[in-house]
Design an enzyme around this catalytic site. Structure first.
Site: not given
Length: 436
Positions: A290, A333, A339, A348, A361, A367
């Site tokens: 990523h 993470h 967030e 999603y 979060h 999360h």
């Protein structure tokens, strides 16, 4: 809702000049002894006069009457629109809200504002707030003006016709608009409408630097649209016109006998603008792993710490996923940022949500994808595939800790008490008998 033939300038942060009537702008200077057509000159400053030229933001209006002509301000209550996050016990839990209801009674954009969470204080020009709007009625003979900061408005349902002193903007689903500090605006709707608002106190939004990406990509400057000058020829309002002013976290009302939308011409670089999220040019890995989600940043409001944002506006649009030997959904993470995420359209990729849902979060709270998403992605056959097709989601990310209002945590009655269950199916698969 009226849908006029709207005209826009293209570009971000440009120095612009616009006339609804030819020769309404002075030929030289900003404040001639007498303005063309007997208009009044008025400056709107978005930064201190002494800011460096590259950062200086201001615009000049040439209007029928100056904005100072109104009655004294008096308190005006918007029940759930508040800075009421102070002096409340914090809640570190992962939170999810189901879609907020459209009011059953006639409610316009201003009266349909509600605050979920925030941080800081507009008196010190430091902080942010997250609001939602839910309305079904156009604003008539009234406008809103924010002394505290910029509004970034994300349309989730319905369309907005945003009338500003600079001109008009049509903002549809999968579009955003930014109305900067001190700009007066009114909102017409075409039916039940709902969306999200990120308010920043510290400064103004910018398009992020691209660094090694180079000159192009992400949100390209040419795709931002600024309205061209237009004014209401029937500017007198014998029955009165209201100005709802947000000031130091409170709201006030003043009245006058004419509309505020009487600007015949303007020039400057401090303007409202809109942007279509469909124009975002996605950058991502084409080999493995990523890239950090900062590659999805549309707009940012930077802090005094290099590389640290007071607020980032991030989106997760449809895109191709091609990484080899990679767990493709968002990874688990804990983040030093807060967030707040919302679903504009579709779902999603990391968990089951519906349009109008949102989550928070908080910083350093873990999360990631739901347990069933983890299982499916861990065992999927990896091949090039479209991700998030038919969807659009966003995130307001901030370096500040966000505190909930009473309405956001309790009285809205939209908090999903079962949200944490999406991770309870995760199992320990490590072989405890493994010998090294």
């Amino acid at each position: 809702m009226e849908e006029p033939n709207l005209k826009y300038f293209s570009g971000f942060g440009n120095e612009l000049a616009s006339e609804a009537i030819e020769n309404a702008l002075p030929e030289r200077g900003n404040t001639p002894q007498k303005c063309p057509y007997n208009l009044y000159a008025e400056q709107l400053s978005g930064t201190a006069f002494t800011c460096p030229r590259a950062a200086n933001r201001r615009s000049w209006f040439y209007r029928i009457l100056p904005s100072v002509k109104h009655s004294p301000f008096k308190p005006y209550e918007i029940k759930n629109f508040t800075m009421g996050w102070n002096n409340r016990v914090p809640n570190p839990n992962q939170l999810k809200w189901n879609p907020f209801d459209i009011p059953p009674e006639d409610t316009d954009f201003v009266d349909g504002l509600s605050t979920i969470c925030g941080s800081g204080d507009p008196k010190t020009r430091h902080g942010i707030a997250v609001h939602v709007y839910a309305c079904n009625k156009s604003m008539a003979n009234r406008c809103f003006c924010n002394s505290d900061g910029d509004f970034l408005i994300v349309v989730q349902q319905g369309s907005l016709l945003v009338t500003t002193e600079f001109g008009k903007m049509k903002v549809d689903q999968e579009e955003i608009c930014v109305v900067q500090q001190g700009m007066r605006f009114s909102v017409d709707v075409d039916g039940p409408s709902r969306g999200y608002i990120l308010e920043v106190y510290d400064g103004h939004f910018e398009i992020p630097d691209l660094g090694p990406i180079g000159a192009n990509g992400l949100a390209n400057p040419r795709d931002f649209k600024t309205p061209q000058a237009s004014y209401d020829g029937n500017f007198m309002r014998p029955d009165g016109f209201e100005i709802i002013q947000k000031y130091q976290g409170y709201t006030f009302k003043a009245t006058q006998d004419h509309t505020v939308f009487d600007v015949v011409a303007w020039h400057g670089n401090y303007t409202p603008y809109k942007y279509s999220l469909k124009n975002f040019c996605v950058i991502n890995s084409v080999s493995f792993d990523h890239i950090d989600p900062s590659i999805f940043t549309v707009l940012t409001c930077q802090s005094n710490k290099p590389g640290v944002a007071i607020a980032d506006f991030v989106i997760f649009p449809p895109r191709w996923s091609v990484q080899e030997n990679t767990f493709r959904p968002p990874y688990y993470h804990r983040n030093c940022m807060s967030e707040y995420m919302g679903i504009i359209k579709g779902g999603y990729e990391a968990k089951a949500v519906t349009p109008g849902c949102s989550t928070l979060h908080s910083m350093m709270i873990p999360h990631g994808p739901a347990s069933n998403v983890f299982e499916a992605a861990s065992n999927a056959t990896l091949k090039p595939e479209r991700v998030a097709e038919g969807t659009m989601s966003f995130m307001f990310e901030s370096s500040l800790g966000l505190a909930l209002t009473e309405w956001g945590e309790k009285t809205c009655e939209k908090v999903d008490e079962n949200y944490s269950k999406c991770w309870q199916g995760l199992e320990a698969k490590f072989d405890k008998n493994l010998k090294i």
